[in-house]
Write a protein that holds these residues in place. Structure first.
Motif, PDB file in Angstrom:
ATOM      1  N   SER A 254       1.015  -1.193  -0.242  1.00 40.21           N
ATOM      2  CA  SER A 254       0.381  -0.308  -0.091  1.00 40.21           C
ATOM      3  C   SER A 254       1.474   1.118   0.015  1.00 40.21           C
ATOM      4  N   ASN A 255       1.720   1.467   0.172  1.00 40.08           N
ATOM      5  CA  ASN A 255       3.352   2.871  -0.337  1.00 40.08           C
ATOM      6  C   ASN A 255       2.659   3.242  -1.317  1.00 40.08           C
ATOM      7  N   LYS A 256       2.699   4.590  -0.851  1.00 43.06           N
ATOM      8  CA  LYS A 256       2.534   5.276  -2.082  1.00 43.06           C
ATOM      9  C   LYS A 256       3.476   5.177  -3.125  1.00 43.06           C
ATOM     10  N   PHE A 257       5.067   4.165  -3.419  1.00 42.91           N
ATOM     11  CA  PHE A 257       5.967   4.114  -4.678  1.00 42.91           C
ATOM     12  C   PHE A 257       4.890   2.792  -5.274  1.00 42.91           C
ATOM     13  N   TRP A 258       4.268   1.974  -5.179  1.00 40.59           N
ATOM     14  CA  TRP A 258       3.874   0.907  -5.329  1.00 40.59           C
ATOM     15  C   TRP A 258       2.650   1.063  -6.092  1.00 40.59           C
ATOM     16  N   LYS A 259       3.088   0.565  -8.168  1.00 37.32           N
ATOM     17  CA  LYS A 259       1.827   1.084  -8.645  1.00 37.32           C
ATOM     18  C   LYS A 259       0.756  -0.160  -8.310  1.00 37.32           C
ATOM     19  N   ILE A 260      -0.358  -0.854  -8.405  1.00 35.00           N
ATOM     20  CA  ILE A 260      -0.938  -1.899  -8.157  1.00 35.00           C
ATOM     21  C   ILE A 260      -2.026  -1.654  -9.278  1.00 35.00           C
ATOM     22  N   ASN A 261      -1.887  -2.248 -10.095  1.00 35.71           N
ATOM     23  CA  ASN A 261      -2.363  -2.554 -11.519  1.00 35.71           C
ATOM     24  C   ASN A 261      -3.047  -4.301 -11.924  1.00 35.71           C
ATOM     25  N   ARG A 262      -4.717  -3.487 -11.906  1.00 42.67           N
ATOM     26  CA  ARG A 262      -5.669  -5.502 -11.912  1.00 42.67           C
ATOM     27  C   ARG A 262      -5.460  -5.236 -13.473  1.00 42.67           C
ATOM     28  N   ILE A 263      -5.987  -7.491 -13.112  1.00 45.76           N
ATOM     29  CA  ILE A 263      -5.520  -7.557 -14.546  1.00 45.76           C
ATOM     30  C   ILE A 263      -6.730  -8.808 -14.252  1.00 45.76           C
ATOM     31  N   GLN A 264      -7.228  -8.863 -16.148  1.00 43.06           N
ATOM     32  CA  GLN A 264      -8.777 -10.153 -15.241  1.00 43.06           C
ATOM     33  C   GLN A 264      -7.288 -11.468 -15.987  1.00 43.06           C
ATOM     34  N   ALA A 265      -7.681 -12.393 -16.000  1.00 40.34           N
ATOM     35  CA  ALA A 265      -7.504 -13.874 -16.054  1.00 40.34           C
ATOM     36  C   ALA A 265      -7.693 -15.002 -15.770  1.00 40.34           C
ATOM     37  N   ASN A 266      -8.736 -15.783 -16.365  1.00 42.50           N
ATOM     38  CA  ASN A 266      -9.281 -16.667 -15.897  1.00 42.50           C
ATOM     39  C   ASN A 266      -8.756 -18.199 -16.164  1.00 42.50           C
ATOM     40  N   ARG A 267      -8.504 -18.335 -14.729  1.00 40.37           N
ATOM     41  CA  ARG A 267      -8.043 -19.501 -14.337  1.00 40.37           C
ATOM     42  C   ARG A 267      -8.654 -21.250 -14.225  1.00 40.37           C
ATOM     43  N   SER A 268      -7.767 -21.752 -14.213  1.00 38.32           N
ATOM     44  CA  SER A 268      -8.190 -23.171 -14.438  1.00 38.32           C
ATOM     45  C   SER A 268      -8.105 -24.140 -13.025  1.00 38.32           C
ATOM     46  N   ILE A 269      -7.219 -23.073 -12.897  1.00 39.71           N
ATOM     47  CA  ILE A 269      -6.090 -23.956 -11.748  1.00 39.71           C
ATOM     48  C   ILE A 269      -6.133 -23.046 -10.989  1.00 39.71           C
ATOM     49  N   ASN A 270      -5.490 -22.770  -9.496  1.00 37.08           N
ATOM     50  CA  ASN A 270      -5.192 -22.485  -8.456  1.00 37.08           C
ATOM     51  C   ASN A 270      -5.751 -20.583  -8.161  1.00 37.08           C
ATOM     52  N   SER A 271      -7.415 -20.327  -8.193  1.00 39.08           N
ATOM     53  CA  SER A 271      -8.002 -19.567  -8.267  1.00 39.08           C
ATOM     54  C   SER A 271      -9.061 -19.142  -8.650  1.00 39.08           C
ATOM     55  N   ASN A 272     -10.354 -19.133  -7.360  1.00 38.60           N
ATOM     56  CA  ASN A 272     -11.124 -18.518  -8.102  1.00 38.60           C
ATOM     57  C   ASN A 272     -11.466 -17.241  -8.446  1.00 38.60           C
ATOM     58  N   SER A 273     -10.180 -16.767  -8.781  1.00 39.33           N
ATOM     59  CA  SER A 273     -10.923 -14.661  -8.065  1.00 39.33           C
ATOM     60  C   SER A 273     -10.504 -14.565 -10.004  1.00 39.33           C
ATOM     61  N   LYS A 274     -11.441 -13.376 -10.828  1.00 36.88           N
ATOM     62  CA  LYS A 274     -11.046 -13.787 -12.167  1.00 36.88           C
ATOM     63  C   LYS A 274     -10.026 -12.451 -12.680  1.00 36.88           C
ATOM     64  N   ASN A 275      -9.594 -12.164 -11.083  1.00 35.54           N
ATOM     65  CA  ASN A 275      -8.600 -10.305 -11.564  1.00 35.54           C
ATOM     66  C   ASN A 275      -7.057 -11.163 -10.573  1.00 35.54           C
ATOM     67  N   GLU A 276      -6.008 -10.293 -10.872  1.00 33.08           N
ATOM     68  CA  GLU A 276      -4.669 -10.706 -10.159  1.00 33.08           C
ATOM     69  C   GLU A 276      -4.438  -8.919 -10.735  1.00 33.08           C
ATOM     70  N   LEU A 277      -3.354  -9.210  -9.084  1.00 29.57           N
ATOM     71  CA  LEU A 277      -2.681  -7.694  -9.457  1.00 29.57           C
ATOM     72  C   LEU A 277      -1.425  -7.605  -9.772  1.00 29.57           C
ATOM     73  N   GLY A 278      -0.908  -6.908 -10.702  1.00 29.97           N
ATOM     74  CA  GLY A 278       0.392  -6.279 -11.197  1.00 29.97           C
ATOM     75  C   GLY A 278       1.169  -5.434 -10.189  1.00 29.97           C
ATOM     76  N   ILE A 279       1.852  -5.946  -9.623  1.00 29.37           N
ATOM     77  CA  ILE A 279       2.583  -4.167  -8.581  1.00 29.37           C
ATOM     78  C   ILE A 279       3.692  -4.085  -9.011  1.00 29.37           C
ATOM     79  N   LEU A 280       3.987  -3.132  -8.953  1.00 31.89           N
ATOM     80  CA  LEU A 280       5.126  -2.577  -9.562  1.00 31.89           C
ATOM     81  C   LEU A 280       5.431  -1.265  -9.051  1.00 31.89           C
ATOM     82  N   ASN A 281       7.039  -1.103  -9.043  1.00 28.62           N
ATOM     83  CA  ASN A 281       7.653   0.563  -8.180  1.00 28.62           C
ATOM     84  C   ASN A 281       8.401   1.211  -9.327  1.00 28.62           C
ATOM     85  N   TYR A 282       7.860   0.898 -10.552  1.00 32.37           N
ATOM     86  CA  TYR A 282       8.729   1.604 -12.028  1.00 32.37           C
ATOM     87  C   TYR A 282       7.275   2.088 -12.493  1.00 32.37           C
TER      88      TYR A 282
END
Length: 282
Positions: A254-282
């Protein structure tokens, strides 16, 4: 024959294992989020290596340091790099036996414990190609425990891609290690790119999948990872992280220098969520 192999190795390499949480479908999005320039590329949770192979195909001279804590997976990468002919011969033997009696042969291989590097590697690839859903999972004793999948003609050998992977890994610009993810702090320098794709935090009780090794990726490990990302940022490293769209993960970054993007991804394994997080510092 050498000419044929040369042509095969010019094919763009792709992941040679099906891996829960693999990034092949997200490569266009991840590629958009890569920095224009960076030093060495580090990937401490290697898995199937989809982003690694994409980078190597696009940037022929890119220096890479890849690692994973799963010793069987790391052995598979080094065996493909160093002993491709022997490995393909072993896989062809698996293929012949599988087609004689798929169920009996699959479970006999699953229960086996080969000692040679070639047979260990071909066993992992064979099981990965023929098990249910291509799911790599081990129990608390480190035993692979996935049942047989329902395939009429699985691509067990996949020779063309294996030779392409072998060729691109043979460059001296790619280092392969078996180690914990925190080891990257020792090696990464300013402007290097570190991509973390750890076992995802579960978003529900039924989405809990962290058993890539016989040691689960715990909340404590996630805390270690978040602290490591801060240390890498302070060194001037470029950090990119993938994880589930989880409140725990979002709060840790949650620090202000982290950029958090929500990415749509449909998976058959590992997650019931339709979104993933892409987190970067640049």
């Amino acid at each position: 024959m050498k000419q044929v192999y040369s042509q095969i190795s010019n094919l763009p390499p792709k992941p040679f294992v099906k891996w829960a949480g693999g990034k092949r479908q997200l490569i266009p999005i991840l590629n958009e989020n890569l920095p224009e320039s960076f030093g060495t590329y580090y990937e401490p949770f290697l898995g199937g290596g989809a982003l690694l192979f994409h980078i190597l195909a696009e940037r022929k001279d890119q220096r890479c340091s890849i690692s994973d804590l799963n010793s069987d997976l790391v052995l598979t990468y080094t065996t493909i790099r160093n002993r491709i002919d022997e490995l393909i011969s072993s896989l062809k033997n698996h293929e012949r036996n599988y087609h004689k009696d798929s169920k009996s042969y699959y479970y006999s291989v699953r229960e086996s414990s080969p000692r040679s590097e070639i047979e260990k590697t071909s066993r992992l690839l064979f099981l990965n190609r023929t098990c249910f859903n291509g799911l790599y999972r081990v129990n608390s004793k480190g035993k692979f425990n996935v049942p047989l999948g329902r395939y009429s003609n699985p691509n067990i050998v996949n020779e063309g891609n294996l030779r392409s992977v072998s060729a691109i890994l043979q460059t001296n610009k790619v280092a392969i290690k078996c180690q914990d993810f925190e080891s990257v702090l020792r090696d990464a320098k300013k402007d290097d790119l570190v991509y973390f794709d750890p076992p995802y935090q579960p978003v529900s009780d039924t989405a809990n999948f962290t058993s890539y090794t016989n040691k689960n990726f715990t909340c404590e490990d996630l805390n270690r990872l978040a602290e490591l990302c801060l240390k890498l940022d302070s060194k001037g490293c470029k950090v990119l992280l993938s994880n589930s769209d989880s409140k725990d993960v979002a709060d840790m970054f949650s620090n202000k220098f982290w950029k958090i993007n929500r990415i749509q991804a449909n998976r058959s394994i590992n997650s019931n969520s339709k979104n993933e997080l892409g987190i970067l510092n640049y």
